[in-house]
Design a protein around this motif. Structure first.
Motif, PDB file in Angstrom:
ATOM      1  N   ILE A 190      23.637 -13.241  16.336  1.00 23.47           N
ATOM      2  CA  ILE A 190      23.290 -14.347  15.434  1.00 23.47           C
ATOM      3  C   ILE A 190      24.485 -14.666  14.540  1.00 23.47           C
ATOM      4  CG2 ILE A 190      21.824 -15.057  13.504  1.00 23.47           C
ATOM      5  CD1 ILE A 190      19.558 -13.481  14.748  1.00 23.47           C
ATOM      6  N   GLY A 191      25.107 -13.607  13.987  1.00 29.21           N
ATOM      7  CA  GLY A 191      26.278 -13.795  13.133  1.00 29.21           C
ATOM      8  C   GLY A 191      27.379 -14.540  13.870  1.00 29.21           C
ATOM      9  N   ALA A 192      27.662 -14.110  15.097  1.00 29.82           N
ATOM     10  CA  ALA A 192      28.756 -14.703  15.862  1.00 29.82           C
ATOM     11  C   ALA A 192      28.453 -16.160  16.205  1.00 29.82           C
ATOM     12  CB  ALA A 192      28.989 -13.890  17.139  1.00 29.82           C
ATOM     13  N   THR A 193      27.215 -16.452  16.622  1.00 27.98           N
ATOM     14  CA  THR A 193      26.878 -17.841  16.970  1.00 27.98           C
ATOM     15  C   THR A 193      26.903 -18.735  15.734  1.00 27.98           C
ATOM     16  OG1 THR A 193      24.574 -17.128  16.905  1.00 27.98           O
ATOM     17  CG2 THR A 193      25.533 -17.439  19.076  1.00 27.98           C
ATOM     18  N   LEU A 194      26.483 -18.182  14.593  1.00 28.06           N
ATOM     19  CA  LEU A 194      26.521 -18.979  13.362  1.00 28.06           C
ATOM     20  C   LEU A 194      27.948 -19.370  13.020  1.00 28.06           C
ATOM     21  CD1 LEU A 194      23.938 -17.466  10.850  1.00 28.06           C
ATOM     22  CD2 LEU A 194      23.929 -19.726  11.923  1.00 28.06           C
ATOM     23  N   ALA A 195      28.876 -18.440  13.237  1.00 30.92           N
ATOM     24  CA  ALA A 195      30.286 -18.723  12.930  1.00 30.92           C
ATOM     25  C   ALA A 195      30.764 -19.922  13.749  1.00 30.92           C
ATOM     26  CB  ALA A 195      31.140 -17.493  13.245  1.00 30.92           C
ATOM     27  N   ILE A 196      30.325 -19.989  14.997  1.00 33.16           N
ATOM     28  CA  ILE A 196      30.747 -21.112  15.838  1.00 33.16           C
ATOM     29  C   ILE A 196      30.035 -22.393  15.415  1.00 33.16           C
ATOM     30  CG2 ILE A 196      30.724 -22.024  18.193  1.00 33.16           C
ATOM     31  CD1 ILE A 196      31.125 -19.170  19.139  1.00 33.16           C
ATOM     32  N   GLU A 197      28.775 -22.254  15.106  1.00 28.96           N
ATOM     33  CA  GLU A 197      27.996 -23.416  14.677  1.00 28.96           C
ATOM     34  C   GLU A 197      28.668 -24.079  13.468  1.00 28.96           C
ATOM     35  OE1 GLU A 197      25.437 -24.652  16.129  1.00 28.96           O
ATOM     36  OE2 GLU A 197      24.792 -26.142  14.651  1.00 28.96           O
ATOM     37  N   LEU A 198      29.236 -23.224  12.582  1.00 27.58           N
ATOM     38  CA  LEU A 198      29.884 -23.762  11.380  1.00 27.58           C
ATOM     39  C   LEU A 198      31.329 -24.160  11.662  1.00 27.58           C
ATOM     40  CD1 LEU A 198      28.495 -21.272   8.719  1.00 27.58           C
ATOM     41  CD2 LEU A 198      27.764 -23.626   9.171  1.00 27.58           C
ATOM     42  N   ASP A 199      31.707 -24.110  12.950  1.00 22.51           N
ATOM     43  CA  ASP A 199      33.029 -24.553  13.375  1.00 22.51           C
ATOM     44  C   ASP A 199      34.146 -23.744  12.726  1.00 22.51           C
ATOM     45  OD1 ASP A 199      34.632 -26.016  14.977  1.00 22.51           O
ATOM     46  OD2 ASP A 199      34.865 -27.679  13.552  1.00 22.51           O
ATOM     47  N   LEU A 200      33.949 -22.445  12.594  1.00 18.50           N
ATOM     48  CA  LEU A 200      34.990 -21.591  12.019  1.00 18.50           C
ATOM     49  C   LEU A 200      35.891 -21.089  13.135  1.00 18.50           C
ATOM     50  CD1 LEU A 200      32.734 -19.506   9.604  1.00 18.50           C
ATOM     51  CD2 LEU A 200      34.081 -21.552   9.074  1.00 18.50           C
ATOM     52  N   ARG A 201      37.124 -20.759  12.764  1.00 19.01           N
ATOM     53  CA  ARG A 201      38.081 -20.271  13.749  1.00 19.01           C
ATOM     54  C   ARG A 201      38.822 -19.044  13.225  1.00 19.01           C
ATOM     55  NH1 ARG A 201      38.895 -24.039  17.765  1.00 19.01           N
ATOM     56  NH2 ARG A 201      37.753 -25.924  17.248  1.00 19.01           N
ATOM     57  N   GLY A 202      39.411 -18.294  14.132  1.00 19.49           N
ATOM     58  CA  GLY A 202      40.300 -17.180  13.774  1.00 19.49           C
ATOM     59  C   GLY A 202      39.605 -16.121  12.939  1.00 19.49           C
ATOM     60  N   PHE A 203      40.413 -15.517  12.020  1.00 17.59           N
ATOM     61  CA  PHE A 203      39.868 -14.418  11.237  1.00 17.59           C
ATOM     62  C   PHE A 203      38.725 -14.865  10.344  1.00 17.59           C
ATOM     63  CE2 PHE A 203      43.680 -12.065  12.471  1.00 17.59           C
ATOM     64  CZ  PHE A 203      43.094 -10.850  12.769  1.00 17.59           C
ATOM     65  N   THR A 204      38.727 -16.134   9.923  1.00 19.95           N
ATOM     66  CA  THR A 204      37.608 -16.634   9.122  1.00 19.95           C
ATOM     67  C   THR A 204      36.318 -16.485   9.919  1.00 19.95           C
ATOM     68  OG1 THR A 204      39.177 -18.376   8.618  1.00 19.95           O
ATOM     69  CG2 THR A 204      37.018 -18.497   7.553  1.00 19.95           C
ATOM     70  N   ALA A 205      36.343 -16.934  11.173  1.00 19.26           N
ATOM     71  CA  ALA A 205      35.161 -16.843  12.016  1.00 19.26           C
ATOM     72  C   ALA A 205      34.754 -15.388  12.189  1.00 19.26           C
ATOM     73  CB  ALA A 205      35.444 -17.473  13.380  1.00 19.26           C
ATOM     74  N   PHE A 206      35.752 -14.520  12.478  1.00 21.86           N
ATOM     75  CA  PHE A 206      35.478 -13.116  12.723  1.00 21.86           C
ATOM     76  C   PHE A 206      34.823 -12.457  11.513  1.00 21.86           C
ATOM     77  CE2 PHE A 206      36.938  -8.660  12.614  1.00 21.86           C
ATOM     78  CZ  PHE A 206      36.291  -8.207  13.751  1.00 21.86           C
ATOM     79  N   PHE A 207      35.458 -12.650  10.339  1.00 20.86           N
ATOM     80  CA  PHE A 207      34.910 -11.981   9.164  1.00 20.86           C
ATOM     81  C   PHE A 207      33.579 -12.592   8.722  1.00 20.86           C
ATOM     82  CE2 PHE A 207      39.337 -10.431   8.690  1.00 20.86           C
ATOM     83  CZ  PHE A 207      39.031  -9.080   8.771  1.00 20.86           C
ATOM     84  N   PHE A 208      33.442 -13.899   8.945  1.00 18.73           N
ATOM     85  CA  PHE A 208      32.156 -14.524   8.637  1.00 18.73           C
ATOM     86  C   PHE A 208      31.072 -13.879   9.529  1.00 18.73           C
ATOM     87  CE2 PHE A 208      28.799 -17.558   9.615  1.00 18.73           C
ATOM     88  CZ  PHE A 208      28.374 -17.919   8.348  1.00 18.73           C
TER      89      PHE A 208
END
Lengths: 533, 346
Positions: B78-96
């Motif tokens: 869920i965490g990982a898919t949310l990061a993509i849904e919010l269009d995050l990239r790189g370490f921001t996406a990872f840490f989010f």
């Protein structure tokens, strides 16, 4: 008296791993007689019964010496089945009944009456049908014999304990060849009126020519029911007597009597201990299965070694377990005048009390952890010791190992090092680890339960000496519970005796064997008619 | 001395190590690209290690290996898919993704722990079926959840997530490539290994705090724990919380290295792989150490990595999946039937 005795046991001896537990017992029972065996826990009664029944535990440990004769014939009993074939029946202390089955089914279990069915003609005996009416009639007859007037088709589950006991007797009676019946503490779980009925049933049985071996801790029953009384102590046959030739207090004295050299006793005279109480117990009840405490009042003096004694199952073990929060308890316990919260192990530990449990392997140790961690585990949790300083406090291995090494030296724990798993230690060394764990909590009141159970003589002495040393040098108040009266009398200042979940009285180690015997059997007040000390 | 060494290593580990050595030798003689194989071994070791480490808290607290790990893993997804849904990239996406996963995993672990405390002694069976059920329930969630990102939803219809979500350009191999370098054809996934080391250190510290020690006392002997004033259920619950949170973070690390987020049925057997890995490492059902987890993860994954190409060349067919099933289930079976005690926990 003509003819041979029903049962004659000649010169019976038994060793367990070089430890002699029975030393040449000889006695006989005639047809229709009741012979009572009395003695403290560990006197050898159970071993004797195991021999009579050919239990595997006897034969797997090298058998026994001596001879058994049944009606003059030498009996070579190698298994319980053989004992049953020879007409020996046993009613156990714990019920051996199937709760979901009816009384009839229990009575006829494995001796069912069967009749032919279609399938049995093809497949043989295992396919036969039960002949229920015949079984019912048989069960009824056995039950009537001993005056059990309830419906024979009731399920056993839900019967009062008294009735269950009678069902067991009826079952033995139903074995047509029964000659000798062993009753192992049948009245322990009965109310007084049920116990009276049982004694009457015993008379009916002996009237039919059945001989009875009766084991009981209730000396008044023994006096009332038996023709002969054999007193055992430490595996020795101390006396064989008849009720008409003796008295209850004489039996009590014989049961307990040990020669304790006065030099062995280290208890101090009452004048040396002030009436300054560190712990006041009022109306304590503890729901510990098998060791129920039912309203104990007891005061512990500061700086003393108080012993708690009594027979197994009377509740002596429950007292310390209740105060330390290991079993549900109720009542009022004050330490130094301050009420201790019950049913909370942490509260007891926080109030500088510590406990060495009688259940060494079950409660006392982390068997798969090292000696050092066992010693410090409780102190880490309760007092936050042995942790590194700082924000994130983690285990201080150096401090732990250092302390454990000291303790190993001080208590002479035989091990390969502080890292050894406690599972691999002998009983005595495990007990020393338990004591070390309690001591480093720096308690001012220490409960020790059965400290020497199942450990060898050398370790025993060392542990007792160390307890005395802690008491004398550090002023540690000790409450020691033990089944071994001799051990209590050797180190305690006062000894409280518990009987049927209540305090029966407090004795000094120097009091007579007779008084100890009477108190443990619950007969003390009948003879002295005065309140306990 | 020899005997001591053998006892410490354990017969199963000896056999598996010998088998692995044999496969490596075989791969070498077949002329397979060893550099790639060793790189893959290191990568698979790194991506799986946190999921295996997640077994330690529950084992130590006496609840057995965490067969309910899929519950935690799903929170990570869920965490990982949310990061993509919010269009995050790189370490921001990872840490989010990690930041969302851990609290969600903790909540899942708390619920799961409540269940475990009601089924003492049957944690493994109940956990397995709990994991299976939650995976199925989440299949519905993946279909129904209002995700909108075109990278994740089915291209037709526009509803529901795809079975695999590609992480290309989002956080694919983010850790693996961090400070990575190549020696003799072997690519070292430095960032991934550093992250693994960090997890180990944190877990090591945690297991030695008062709380962590209490946890292992509870697992070692609950009666002892009660007599020491510890609340057994509380620490079992906490172990489940920590374990599921680690599982949640673990799947994020796994996914970034793998390059895909696998949804739907994918988490179904993940707990089983982690359990067999830690048991291969020499842990028992009652005691486990970090070293055992690491050794087990390496042996288990190295075997999988090398078995496939060797088997392909030698037998001309793909039996690696069959091998994996035989090995992982065989090891679980072995561990369930043996009674010996594991090593010291600390």
């Amino acid at each position: 008296m003509t003819g041979a005795a029903r049962l004659e046991m000649k010169n019976i001896s038994k060793q367990y791993y070089g430890n002699r537990v029975l030393k040449g017992l000889s006695f006989s029972v005639n047809k229709g007689e009741v012979l009572s065996l009395v003695g403290e826990n560990g006197a050898g009664k159970s071993t004797l019964m195991n021999i009579l029944f050919g239990m595997p535990v006897i034969h797997s440990t090298g058998g026994f010496d001596g001879e058994i004769f049944l009606d003059g014939e030498k009996a070579n009993i190698k298994s319980p089945e053989e004992a049953m074939k020879l007409g020996i029946g046993m009613v156990h202390q714990e019920f051996m009944l199937l709760p979901g089955f009816t009384i009839t089914e229990n009575i006829k279990l494995n001796r069912e009456i069967t009749k032919d069915s279609l399938l049995s003609k093809i497949f043989g005996k295992p396919m036969k049908w039960l002949d229920l009416p015949a079984m019912k009639a048989d069960a009824r007859q056995s039950m009537d014999t001993i005056g059990l007037g309830i419906d024979e088709m009731l399920p056993v589950r839900g019967l009062p304990v008294g009735h269950m006991q009678f069902v067991e007797i009826a079952r033995e009676l139903d074995k047509k060849n029964i000659r000798l019946l062993v009753l192992d503490e049948p009245t322990a779980v009965l109310t007084e009126s049920d116990a009276d009925k049982l004694l009457e049933a015993m008379k009916i049985l002996t009237g039919k020519g059945i001989s009875i071996l009766f084991i009981s801790h209730r000396l008044d029953e023994v006096m009332a029911a038996s023709d002969k009384i054999v007193v055992l102590r430490d595996g020795e046959q101390i006396a064989e007597t008849r009720p008409s030739e003796t008295t209850i207090d004489r039996i009590a004295e014989l049961m307990v009597g040990r020669k304790i050299e006065s030099g062995e006793m280290v208890g101090r005279p009452p004048s040396e201990l002030k009436d300054d109480y560190i712990l006041e117990i009022r109306d304590l009840s503890v729901a510990m299965p098998g060791e129920r405490v039912k309203g104990v009042n007891l005061d512990v003096k500061r700086g003393e070694i108080l012993g708690i004694g009594g027979l197994a199952g009377q509740g002596k073990i429950g007292i310390a377990n209740g105060i330390m929060g290991l079993f549900p308890s109720d009542g009022d316990v004050k330490k130094n005048g301050k009420t201790i919260k019950l049913n909370a192990a942490r509260a007891s530990l926080d109030n500088a009390m510590a406990f060495v449990s009688e259940d060494r392997r079950g409660t006392g140790l982390l068997l798969d952890d090292s000696i050092e961690f066992n010693i410090v585990a409780t102190a880490i949790q309760v007092q936050g010791k042995f942790l590194t300083p700082g924000k994130v406090r983690i285990l201080d291995s150096q401090a732990m190992t250092g302390l454990a090494t000291n303790m190993i030296q001080e208590l002479d724990i035989r091990c390969t090092g502080p890292g050894q798993l406690t599972r691999r230690l002998s009983g005595g060394n495990q007990q020393k680890v338990c004591i070390a764990r309690a001591i480093i909590l720096e308690p001012n009141l220490l409960f020790v339960s059965e400290p020497t159970r199942g450990i060898d003589i050398g370790a025993k002495k060392l542990i007792l000496d160390h307890l005395v040393k802690l008491n004398r040098d550090n002023g540690l108040t000790i409450v020691m519970t033990s089944s071994e009266l001799a051990e209590l009398r050797s180190i305690c200042d006062r000894i409280a005796i518990v009987y049927q979940g209540k305090l029966e009285g407090i004795l000094l180690p120097t009091d007579s064997d007779r008084d100890f015997g009477l108190m443990m059997a619950g007969e003390y007040h009948k003879f002295h008619g005065k309140e306990a000390v | 001395m020899d005997n001591d060494f053998l006892n410490k290593l354990g017969i199963p580990r000896l056999i598996i190590s010998l088998f692995l050595a044999f496969l490596v030798a075989a791969a070498f003689s077949f002329g397979l690209p060893m550099g790639q194989i060793f790189s893959a071994m290191l990568t698979r070791f790194g991506m799986n290690s946190l999921l295996v480490l997640a077994m330690i808290p529950t084992i130590q607290a006496g609840a057995g290996p965490n067969f309910g790990l899929p519950f935690g893993i799903i929170c990570g997804l869920i965490g990982a898919t949310l990061a993509i849904e919010l269009d995050l990239r790189g370490f921001t996406a990872f840490f989010f993704a990690i930041g969302v996963s851990i609290p969600l995993g903790a909540i899942a672990g708390w619920l799961y722990g409540l269940l475990l405390n009601r089924v003492k002694g049957q944690e493994m069976t109940v956990g397995t079926y709990m994991g299976f059920s939650i995976v199925s329930v989440m299949c519905i969630f993946w279909l129904m959840a209002p995700y909108k990102s075109p990278e994740m939803v089915w291209p037709y219809g526009g509803d529901g997530l795809r079975v695999t979500v590609v992480l290309d350009g989002r956080m694919e191999q983010l850790l693996d490539r961090f400070l990575s370098f190549t020696v003799n054809g072997v690519t070292i996934p430095t960032g991934l290994l550093l992250a693994t080391a960090l997890c180990c250190v944190l877990l090591w510290i945690f297991m030695r705090t008062r709380t962590g020690l209490a946890m292992s006392v509870v697992g070692s002997n609950p009666r002892f724990a009660e007599a020491s004033g510890l609340n057994v259920n509380k620490y079992r619950l906490l172990a489940s919380v920590v374990s599921c949170a680690m599982g949640a973070a673990g799947i994020v690390i796994y996914s970034q290295s793998y390059g895909f987020i696998q949804l739907y049925q994918a988490p179904l057997y993940m707990a089983l792989y982690s359990v067999s890995a830690i048991l291969i490492g020499g842990a028992s059902l009652q005691r486990a150490t970090i070293t055992q987890a690491l050794i087990g993860t390496f042996l288990f994954n190295a075997l999988l990595v090398i078995a496939l190409p060797v088997a392909n060349v030698a037998m001309d067919s793909d039996i690696s999946e069959i091998m994996r099933v035989i090995i992982s289930n065989g090891i679980i079976l072995y561990a369930l039937t043996r009674k010996e005690v594991g090593g010291d926990a600390r």
